[in-house]
Design a protein around this motif. Structure first.
Motif, PDB file in Angstrom:
ATOM      1  N   LEU A 151       0.832  -1.203   0.000  1.00 61.89           N
ATOM      2  CA  LEU A 151       0.000   0.000   0.000  1.00 61.89           C
ATOM      3  C   LEU A 151       0.867   1.255   0.000  1.00 61.89           C
ATOM      4  O   LEU A 151       1.752   1.406   0.837  1.00 61.89           O
ATOM      5  CB  LEU A 151      -0.905   0.003   1.227  1.00 61.89           C
ATOM      6  CG  LEU A 151      -1.938  -1.124   1.326  1.00 61.89           C
ATOM      7  CD1 LEU A 151      -2.595  -1.122   2.693  1.00 61.89           C
ATOM      8  CD2 LEU A 151      -2.977  -0.995   0.227  1.00 61.89           C
ATOM      9  N   VAL A 152       0.602   2.159  -0.951  1.00 59.95           N
ATOM     10  CA  VAL A 152       1.336   3.414  -1.056  1.00 59.95           C
ATOM     11  C   VAL A 152       0.330   4.556  -1.113  1.00 59.95           C
ATOM     12  O   VAL A 152      -0.684   4.474  -1.822  1.00 59.95           O
ATOM     13  CB  VAL A 152       2.245   3.445  -2.307  1.00 59.95           C
ATOM     14  CG1 VAL A 152       3.088   4.719  -2.312  1.00 59.95           C
ATOM     15  CG2 VAL A 152       3.140   2.217  -2.367  1.00 59.95           C
ATOM     16  N   ASP A 153       0.611   5.623  -0.421  1.00 55.16           N
ATOM     17  CA  ASP A 153      -0.287   6.775  -0.350  1.00 55.16           C
ATOM     18  C   ASP A 153      -0.106   7.665  -1.583  1.00 55.16           C
ATOM     19  O   ASP A 153       0.725   8.576  -1.595  1.00 55.16           O
ATOM     20  CB  ASP A 153       0.011   7.569   0.929  1.00 55.16           C
ATOM     21  CG  ASP A 153      -0.991   8.690   1.158  1.00 55.16           C
ATOM     22  OD1 ASP A 153      -2.094   8.639   0.583  1.00 55.16           O
ATOM     23  OD2 ASP A 153      -0.660   9.621   1.924  1.00 55.16           O
ATOM     24  N   THR A 154      -0.883   7.391  -2.631  1.00 60.83           N
ATOM     25  CA  THR A 154      -0.805   8.140  -3.884  1.00 60.83           C
ATOM     26  C   THR A 154      -2.215   8.427  -4.402  1.00 60.83           C
ATOM     27  O   THR A 154      -3.204   8.110  -3.748  1.00 60.83           O
ATOM     28  CB  THR A 154      -0.041   7.343  -4.968  1.00 60.83           C
ATOM     29  OG1 THR A 154      -0.845   6.206  -5.362  1.00 60.83           O
ATOM     30  CG2 THR A 154       1.314   6.871  -4.464  1.00 60.83           C
ATOM     31  N   HIS A 155      -2.275   8.992  -5.617  1.00 62.64           N
ATOM     32  CA  HIS A 155      -3.560   9.238  -6.274  1.00 62.64           C
ATOM     33  C   HIS A 155      -4.111   7.980  -6.951  1.00 62.64           C
ATOM     34  O   HIS A 155      -5.134   8.057  -7.649  1.00 62.64           O
ATOM     35  CB  HIS A 155      -3.412  10.328  -7.343  1.00 62.64           C
ATOM     36  CG  HIS A 155      -3.166  11.697  -6.782  1.00 62.64           C
ATOM     37  ND1 HIS A 155      -1.902  12.180  -6.514  1.00 62.64           N
ATOM     38  CD2 HIS A 155      -4.032  12.690  -6.439  1.00 62.64           C
ATOM     39  CE1 HIS A 155      -1.989  13.400  -6.047  1.00 62.64           C
ATOM     40  NE2 HIS A 155      -3.259  13.743  -5.982  1.00 62.64           N
ATOM     41  N   PHE A 156      -3.473   6.842  -6.770  1.00 65.88           N
ATOM     42  CA  PHE A 156      -3.887   5.621  -7.461  1.00 65.88           C
ATOM     43  C   PHE A 156      -5.363   5.312  -7.216  1.00 65.88           C
ATOM     44  O   PHE A 156      -5.858   5.427  -6.099  1.00 65.88           O
ATOM     45  CB  PHE A 156      -3.033   4.446  -6.980  1.00 65.88           C
ATOM     46  CG  PHE A 156      -3.328   3.146  -7.674  1.00 65.88           C
ATOM     47  CD1 PHE A 156      -2.892   2.925  -8.972  1.00 65.88           C
ATOM     48  CD2 PHE A 156      -4.037   2.157  -7.035  1.00 65.88           C
ATOM     49  CE1 PHE A 156      -3.163   1.734  -9.614  1.00 65.88           C
ATOM     50  CE2 PHE A 156      -4.314   0.958  -7.662  1.00 65.88           C
ATOM     51  CZ  PHE A 156      -3.876   0.753  -8.963  1.00 65.88           C
ATOM     52  N   ASN A 157      -6.054   4.924  -8.293  1.00 70.27           N
ATOM     53  CA  ASN A 157      -7.484   4.597  -8.232  1.00 70.27           C
ATOM     54  C   ASN A 157      -8.295   5.778  -7.705  1.00 70.27           C
ATOM     55  O   ASN A 157      -9.268   5.604  -6.971  1.00 70.27           O
ATOM     56  CB  ASN A 157      -7.724   3.346  -7.374  1.00 70.27           C
ATOM     57  CG  ASN A 157      -9.114   2.769  -7.575  1.00 70.27           C
ATOM     58  OD1 ASN A 157      -9.689   2.848  -8.656  1.00 70.27           O
ATOM     59  ND2 ASN A 157      -9.657   2.175  -6.523  1.00 70.27           N
ATOM     60  N   ASP A 158      -7.871   6.990  -8.098  1.00 69.64           N
ATOM     61  CA  ASP A 158      -8.570   8.235  -7.747  1.00 69.64           C
ATOM     62  C   ASP A 158      -8.582   8.537  -6.247  1.00 69.64           C
ATOM     63  O   ASP A 158      -9.427   9.302  -5.763  1.00 69.64           O
ATOM     64  CB  ASP A 158     -10.023   8.212  -8.265  1.00 69.64           C
ATOM     65  CG  ASP A 158     -10.084   8.199  -9.788  1.00 69.64           C
ATOM     66  OD1 ASP A 158      -9.191   8.800 -10.418  1.00 69.64           O
ATOM     67  OD2 ASP A 158     -11.002   7.573 -10.331  1.00 69.64           O
ATOM     68  N   ALA A 159      -7.654   7.947  -5.507  1.00 75.63           N
ATOM     69  CA  ALA A 159      -7.543   8.255  -4.076  1.00 75.63           C
ATOM     70  C   ALA A 159      -6.954   9.650  -3.897  1.00 75.63           C
ATOM     71  O   ALA A 159      -6.271  10.174  -4.776  1.00 75.63           O
ATOM     72  CB  ALA A 159      -6.662   7.222  -3.385  1.00 75.63           C
ATOM     73  N   GLN A 160      -7.221  10.247  -2.756  1.00 77.12           N
ATOM     74  CA  GLN A 160      -6.639  11.529  -2.409  1.00 77.12           C
ATOM     75  C   GLN A 160      -5.581  11.298  -1.332  1.00 77.12           C
ATOM     76  O   GLN A 160      -5.915  10.955  -0.193  1.00 77.12           O
ATOM     77  CB  GLN A 160      -7.723  12.491  -1.912  1.00 77.12           C
ATOM     78  CG  GLN A 160      -8.675  12.944  -2.992  1.00 77.12           C
ATOM     79  CD  GLN A 160      -7.951  13.653  -4.135  1.00 77.12           C
ATOM     80  OE1 GLN A 160      -7.102  14.515  -3.919  1.00 77.12           O
ATOM     81  NE2 GLN A 160      -8.287  13.291  -5.372  1.00 77.12           N
ATOM     82  N   PRO A 161      -4.304  11.456  -1.669  1.00 79.31           N
ATOM     83  CA  PRO A 161      -3.251  11.168  -0.698  1.00 79.31           C
ATOM     84  C   PRO A 161      -3.214  12.189   0.429  1.00 79.31           C
ATOM     85  O   PRO A 161      -3.744  13.290   0.309  1.00 79.31           O
ATOM     86  CB  PRO A 161      -1.977  11.240  -1.552  1.00 79.31           C
ATOM     87  CG  PRO A 161      -2.325  12.134  -2.687  1.00 79.31           C
ATOM     88  CD  PRO A 161      -3.786  11.892  -2.972  1.00 79.31           C
ATOM     89  N   GLY A 162      -2.572  11.792   1.528  1.00 77.41           N
ATOM     90  CA  GLY A 162      -2.347  12.710   2.623  1.00 77.41           C
ATOM     91  C   GLY A 162      -3.332  12.624   3.768  1.00 77.41           C
ATOM     92  O   GLY A 162      -3.271  13.440   4.683  1.00 77.41           O
ATOM     93  N   SER A 163      -4.223  11.631   3.754  1.00 77.79           N
ATOM     94  CA  SER A 163      -5.173  11.509   4.858  1.00 77.79           C
ATOM     95  C   SER A 163      -4.447  11.022   6.110  1.00 77.79           C
ATOM     96  O   SER A 163      -3.437  10.321   6.030  1.00 77.79           O
ATOM     97  CB  SER A 163      -6.284  10.519   4.505  1.00 77.79           C
ATOM     98  OG  SER A 163      -5.786   9.190   4.482  1.00 77.79           O
TER      99      SER A 163
END
Length: 235
Positions: free
Chosen positions: A182-194
């Motif tokens: 698991l990497v905190d990125t925009h992958f699959n329309d996620a918003q990183p930084g939560s």
């Protein structure tokens, strides 16, 4: 240790996330970076920070992939490193996945890796050196519900890189696969930084450091595979 100063590195998916972090870190280590992505505006910003070259391209298009290599050779005169990082994914039950979504994911994750490697390999073989790194996924080694299409693409990408490793080793060319969890990125329309992702996910810079580690192995060493997870992820 291998010194990558002045080596020419193509990084795909360089506008965001892992690709952006990798491009910036390689530039800090003295590499000349060719930044590749479809998003021209974001790409220019990364290229400016790396003092590198921005080449907007769709890696799943054969003409675009070849143009990336041609532009890199025209601008820098050589090639040394290819980081195949561009990737997309979505997750649903198999019966709900549209055939067009299957095509989209396989085009970027598998065909894109194939086309970029196909364009780069002849040059690396001719010079008798070089390093290709594929940013795959830990799901190239496991399956999970709702991940049939994305997982299939990563299994296929992994097989491509593993076979290529055997083809080019005798020419002095290295091929390495990095399998992030698991990497905190925009992958699959996620918003990183939560706040939650801060606790449970790797950072893009963690994967960039893994790329650096693989590249800087001594010349007689090839790190074939590197799996990396956040400590909290149960694999």
């Amino acid at each position: 240790m291998t010194d990558i100063t002045d080596q020419v590195a193509i990084v795909t998916g360089a506008s965001r996330g892992i690709g952006r972090a990798t491009a910036l870190l390689l530039a800090m280590q003295g590499a000349k970076v060719v930044c590749v992505a479809r998003s021209a505006d974001e790409l220019e910003e990364v290229a400016h920070k790396t003092h590198g070259l921005a080449v907007p391209a769709d890696v799943a298009d054969e003409v675009d992939a070849q143009n990336v290599v041609d532009e890199a050779l025209l601008h820098f005169g050589r090639l040394d490193i290819l980081v195949c990082n561009a990737g997309v994914g979505s997750f649903d039950t198999l019966e709900n996945v549209l055939a067009t979504e299957w095509d989209r994911i396989f085009d970027v994750n598998v065909k894109g890796t194939f086309l970029m490697c196909k364009a780069v390999v002849p040059h690396l073989k001719l010079q008798g050196s070089g390093h290709i790194i594929g940013i795959t996924s830990d799901v190239a080694r496991r399956t999970f519900a709702h991940g049939s299409v994305y997982g299939s693409s990563k299994y296929a990408q992994d097989a491509l890189l593993s076979a290529l490793r055997k083809e080019v080793r005798s020419f002095g060319v290295k091929v390495s696969s990095i399998y992030p969890g698991l990497v905190d990125t925009h992958f699959n329309d996620a918003q990183p930084g939560s706040p939650e992702a801060e606790k449970t996910h790797l950072k893009p810079s963690d994967i960039a450091q893994a790329v650096r580690y693989v590249l800087e192995a001594p010349p007689h060493v090839v790190i074939d595979e590197l799996m990396i997870h956040p400590l909290t992820q149960d694999y």
